[in-house]
Design an enzyme around this catalytic site. Structure first.
Site, PDB file in Angstrom:
ATOM      1  N   GLU A 241       7.187 -21.958   8.397  1.00 52.49           N
ATOM      2  CA  GLU A 241       7.701 -21.019   9.397  1.00 52.49           C
ATOM      3  C   GLU A 241       8.725 -21.656  10.328  1.00 52.49           C
ATOM      4  O   GLU A 241       9.412 -20.967  11.074  1.00 52.49           O
ATOM      5  CB  GLU A 241       6.558 -20.447  10.232  1.00 52.49           C
ATOM      6  CG  GLU A 241       5.922 -21.420  11.191  1.00 52.49           C
ATOM      7  CD  GLU A 241       4.806 -20.789  11.999  1.00 52.49           C
ATOM      8  OE1 GLU A 241       4.835 -20.943  13.230  1.00 52.49           O
ATOM      9  OE2 GLU A 241       3.929 -20.134  11.421  1.00 52.49           O
TER      10      GLU A 241
ATOM     11  N   GLU B 141       0.810  -1.220   0.000  1.00 45.36           N
ATOM     12  CA  GLU B 141       0.000   0.000   0.000  1.00 45.36           C
ATOM     13  C   GLU B 141       0.844   1.272   0.000  1.00 45.36           C
ATOM     14  O   GLU B 141       0.299   2.362  -0.173  1.00 45.36           O
ATOM     15  CB  GLU B 141      -0.935  -0.021   1.206  1.00 45.36           C
ATOM     16  CG  GLU B 141      -2.038  -1.069   1.064  1.00 45.36           C
ATOM     17  CD  GLU B 141      -2.939  -1.171   2.277  1.00 45.36           C
ATOM     18  OE1 GLU B 141      -2.526  -0.721   3.371  1.00 45.36           O
ATOM     19  OE2 GLU B 141      -4.048  -1.706   2.132  1.00 45.36           O
TER      20      GLU B 141
END
Length: 305
Positions: free
Chosen positions: A118, A87
């Site tokens: 992860e 953004e």
């Protein structure tokens, strides 16, 4: 085979007393409970105000020196980092390389769960090497429960390369330690759905990233007052916003503001400087370049020239 680590003591894994009968609640009771619990998010941000401010300063300093801001995480934490990074270009007209989000599993993990990835600290370190992180960069590791090996591997590798490091977690320091430059703990308490850190932990992380990226961009002069003067005019909505910013700040009629915007190459900051300092586009571009994009300083430089 190594024994499975016990994580039940972590704040993010504990059971919330307020939601013990969650499966028996009406829809309205559930909504009210979410509202009550989400109120804790604001308090958690307030408690972390000083390390958040330090992270803003580090990020701004890095970007000012042609460094980069990286977010790195897995699962929800990684997705939130990628979202915040994505953004920045439309909001602040930044180069996509300046703020980057790295998620365990790559782009595919944005839409399909890859949480098993992860557990590999070496993958986090490899991601840091792949992006050629260096001493002018800032790396923000995001892990709600604080234990994600991928994130810790990345932060350790970033430190070895001289980068500034920031740790964001929703567990207290006495539960999980981190050797970093800025340690941000967002303590929102146990989730309504025990262990589901896409809830309060995700919400508070989004707020923290909002603060870090927006705060850094404000310090870089990409905002005038509270207006996004580096907005990228790439669609109808943003074109209208650019015109409204010009009209509000210059008090020009919309038609004149439109001509000014076009004369500037659809760059709001440059258009404002051209109007207020009465300079042409080339001169305005030079002044902004000399003042590293800071509009207020460019106006002052034009007035004293």
């Amino acid at each position: 085979m190594q024994p499975l680590p016990e994580r039940g003591h972590l704040l993010t894994e504990q059971s919330n007393p307020a939601s013990q009968n969650l499966d028996q609640m009406t829809a309205l009771e559930l909504v009210d409970l979410f509202n009550q619990e989400d109120a804790k998010v604001i308090a958690a941000i307030a408690q972390a105000r000083e390390p958040l401010a330090a992270a803003v300063d580090y990020a701004a300093s890095a970007l000012r020196q042609s460094g980069r801001l990286f977010y790195i995480g897995a699962g929800t934490s990684g997705r939130l980092g990628v979202l915040d990074a994505a953004e920045c270009p439309p909001t602040f007209c930044t180069d996509p390389e300046q703020v980057q989000g790295i998620i365990a599993g790559g782009a595919g993990a944005l839409v399909r769960s890859s949480e098993d990835l992860e557990d590999r600290a070496e993958d986090g370190a490899a991601a840091i090497a792949h992006h050629h992180v260096h001493a002018h960069d800032v790396v923000v590791g995001i892990t709600a429960g604080g234990t994600t090996p991928y994130v810790h591997g990345a932060l350790q590798a970033a430190r070895q390369r001289g980068a500034k490091t920031v740790f964001i977690a929703c567990v207290p320091k006495n539960q999980v330690e981190a050797i970093v430059d800025v340690d941000i703990r967002l303590l929102v308490g146990p989730e309504i759905l025990a262990g589901s850190t896409r809830l309060k932990a995700g919400t508070v992380t989004k707020l923290a990233l909002n603060i870090i990226s927006t705060g850094a961009m404000v310090q870089l002069g990409k905002v005038y007052g509270n207006r996004m003067i580096d907005v990228a005019v790439t669609n109808t909505k943003l074109h209208d916003r650019a015109l409204r910013i010009l009209c509000d700040l210059t008090e020009l009629p919309r038609e004149e503001a439109g001509r000014l915007l076009e004369a500037s190459g659809r760059k709001v900051k440059l258009a404002l400087l051209m109007h207020w300092a009465a300079v042409d586009r080339a001169t305005g571009e030079r002044l902004l370049a000399e003042q590293h994009g800071n509009l207020r300083q460019a106006i002052q430089a034009a007035q004293t020239a």
